[in-house]
Design a protein around this motif. Structure first.
Motif, PDB file in Angstrom:
ATOM      1  N   LYS A 137     122.077 -23.145   3.763  1.00 26.93           N
ATOM      2  CA  LYS A 137     121.200 -21.972   3.743  1.00 26.93           C
ATOM      3  C   LYS A 137     122.012 -20.779   4.227  1.00 26.93           C
ATOM      4  O   LYS A 137     122.350 -20.693   5.390  1.00 26.93           O
ATOM      5  N   SER A 138     122.349 -19.888   3.290  1.00 28.21           N
ATOM      6  CA  SER A 138     123.226 -18.792   3.687  1.00 28.21           C
ATOM      7  C   SER A 138     122.418 -17.699   4.380  1.00 28.21           C
ATOM      8  O   SER A 138     121.233 -17.522   4.080  1.00 28.21           O
ATOM      9  N   PRO A 139     123.052 -16.976   5.259  1.00 24.25           N
ATOM     10  CA  PRO A 139     122.337 -15.954   6.013  1.00 24.25           C
ATOM     11  C   PRO A 139     121.773 -14.858   5.102  1.00 24.25           C
ATOM     12  O   PRO A 139     120.772 -14.246   5.417  1.00 24.25           O
ATOM     13  N   SER A 140     122.429 -14.634   3.890  1.00 25.93           N
ATOM     14  CA  SER A 140     121.995 -13.554   3.010  1.00 25.93           C
ATOM     15  C   SER A 140     120.574 -13.814   2.485  1.00 25.93           C
ATOM     16  O   SER A 140     119.795 -12.893   2.277  1.00 25.93           O
ATOM     17  N   ASP A 144     117.243 -11.413   2.510  1.00 25.40           N
ATOM     18  CA  ASP A 144     116.416 -11.146   1.323  1.00 25.40           C
ATOM     19  C   ASP A 144     114.933 -11.298   1.627  1.00 25.40           C
ATOM     20  O   ASP A 144     114.127 -10.420   1.343  1.00 25.40           O
ATOM     21  N   THR A 145     114.574 -12.443   2.207  1.00 23.06           N
ATOM     22  CA  THR A 145     113.171 -12.712   2.534  1.00 23.06           C
ATOM     23  C   THR A 145     112.648 -11.659   3.500  1.00 23.06           C
ATOM     24  O   THR A 145     111.542 -11.160   3.350  1.00 23.06           O
ATOM     25  N   ASP A 146     113.516 -11.347   4.492  1.00 22.51           N
ATOM     26  CA  ASP A 146     113.123 -10.360   5.488  1.00 22.51           C
ATOM     27  C   ASP A 146     112.806  -9.026   4.824  1.00 22.51           C
ATOM     28  O   ASP A 146     111.795  -8.405   5.109  1.00 22.51           O
ATOM     29  N   PHE A 150     109.268  -7.105   4.660  1.00 22.65           N
ATOM     30  CA  PHE A 150     109.208  -5.759   5.197  1.00 22.65           C
ATOM     31  C   PHE A 150     108.640  -4.777   4.156  1.00 22.65           C
ATOM     32  O   PHE A 150     107.784  -3.954   4.458  1.00 22.65           O
ATOM     33  N   GLN A 151     109.135  -4.939   2.941  1.00 24.47           N
ATOM     34  CA  GLN A 151     108.684  -4.034   1.871  1.00 24.47           C
ATOM     35  C   GLN A 151     107.185  -4.200   1.603  1.00 24.47           C
ATOM     36  O   GLN A 151     106.461  -3.227   1.455  1.00 24.47           O
ATOM     37  N   ASN A 152     106.740  -5.484   1.612  1.00 23.45           N
ATOM     38  CA  ASN A 152     105.307  -5.760   1.405  1.00 23.45           C
ATOM     39  C   ASN A 152     104.476  -5.109   2.484  1.00 23.45           C
ATOM     40  O   ASN A 152     103.455  -4.473   2.195  1.00 23.45           O
ATOM     41  N   ARG A 153     104.969  -5.273   3.754  1.00 24.03           N
ATOM     42  CA  ARG A 153     104.214  -4.746   4.883  1.00 24.03           C
ATOM     43  C   ARG A 153     104.143  -3.215   4.802  1.00 24.03           C
ATOM     44  O   ARG A 153     103.084  -2.606   5.006  1.00 24.03           O
TER      45      ARG A 153
END
Lengths: 162, 178
Positions: A137-140, A144-146, A150-153
């Motif tokens: 599981k790469s940190p990138s 992305d999920t973050d 954030f964009q949704n919020r």
């Protein structure tokens, strides 16, 4: 500057330098035992000075200690025995370079031991931190999920304001 | 494992703090004498008053207070009053004696000191080139040793003796070892 004055300066300078020439100096030969005396005196701390050897110090005690050393060397006592004589009376403090025996050993080797323990602790901690990052599981992906969350919020909140 | 490291960290920090706290109580000028618990170096030297030599051996069997002083030493002046008093106080004790060692001094200087400040009455050894003082591990003046009846040094006082010193320091040592 007048000639007279120049001559006067020249006369003074030559008088002073002539007077300081080592005309009367005679080479004195050192007693062979004096080297031993110096060795011992340089390794002992003058008991009333903070950080001067018996040999370097001008204090009365240091001078008398030097004469005690001289007497003992002349009497044929061994270097180690003379050093020990002062150690018996003044303790560790008398050696300018402390011994590594007894409790002193802890002071000498303690820092290295602490460094070693710290190194081992750091090494095992680093190993553990690397293990804790899940494999595959790469940190990138996380970022992305973050960003998406954030964009949704942000979108939701903007809508609420509108 | 995690807890073990926490315990080790805590213990080390506490140990260091405890050592610091203990160190606060210490006087850096008061270097413990390695001579305490060891036999006192014998000596027999001329007396300050031109009398017979002062010999350490002759005090064997009694507790002995050996006071190192010099007329050049300012603290010795302030200490002298107490030494006079102590000599008077202990004059009746048969198990206790006192001597002085006037070191790094001139004979006249030492005599003048006693003449002007008072003679406590006990013997005074004269040690102009501080041979005894070095042999006894003396740093400066005044320094005082308490020697037991077998000739073993039991206590070293660096700096002047003070009012009540005998009762506070010397007596407990003397009573512990009859």
């Amino acid at each position: 500057m007048s000639i007279h004055r120049l001559f006067l300066i020249w006369a003074i300078v030559s008088c002073v330098s002539f007077g300081s020439m080592p005309l009367g100096a005679v080479e004195t030969l050192e007693e062979p035992t004096e080297a031993t005396v110096r060795d011992i005196a340089k390794s002992l701390r003058c008991a009333v000075c903070q950080n001067q050897s018996v040999y370097e110090s001008n204090s009365d005690l240091a001078k008398d200690m030097l004469s005690v050393i001289r007497t003992k060397v002349a009497a044929g006592e061994q270097e180690g025995a003379i050093r020990d004589y002062f150690f018996q009376r003044y303790g560790d403090y008398i050696y300018l370079e402390p011994t590594t025996q007894g409790g002193n050993g802890l002071l000498w080797w303690g820092p290295f031991l602490a460094l070693l323990l710290g190194g081992i602790a750091l090494f095992s901690a680093l190993k553990k931190w690397r293990r804790e990052t899940p494999v595959g599981k790469s940190p990138s992906m996380d970022t992305d999920t973050d960003t998406k969350t954030f964009q949704n919020r942000l979108k939701n909140e903007m809508e609420q304001i509108d | 494992m995690k807890n073990l490291w926490k315990v080790i960290l805590l213990v080390s920090v506490m140990t260091i703090l405890a050592l610091f706290a203990l160190g606060l109580e210490n006087d850096p000028r008061n270097i413990p004498s390695p001579l305490v618990g060891r036999p006192a170096s014998p000596f027999s030297v001329p007396a300050l008053d031109d009398g017979p030599p002062v010999t350490l051996e002759s005090y064997r069997g009694r507790w002995l207070l050996v006071n190192f002083w010099g007329s050049w030493c300012i603290s010795c002046r302030s200490e002298h009053r107490y030494l006079m008093k102590l000599a008077r106080m202990t004059a009746d004790r048969r198990d206790f004696a006192m001597i002085g060692v006037d070191f790094k001094d001139t004979r006249d200087g030492g005599k003048e000191f006693l003449a002007s400040l008072g003679d406590p009455g006990y013997r005074q050894a004269f040690d102009p080139d501080q041979k005894i003082a070095i042999d006894w591990g003396v740093y400066g003046a005044p320094e005082t040793y308490l020697v037991d009846p077998e000739g073993i040094i039991r206590h070293k006082q660096v700096g002047p003796l003070y009012e009540g010193w005998f009762e506070k320091i010397a007596l407990p040592i003397m009573e512990k070892k009859p």
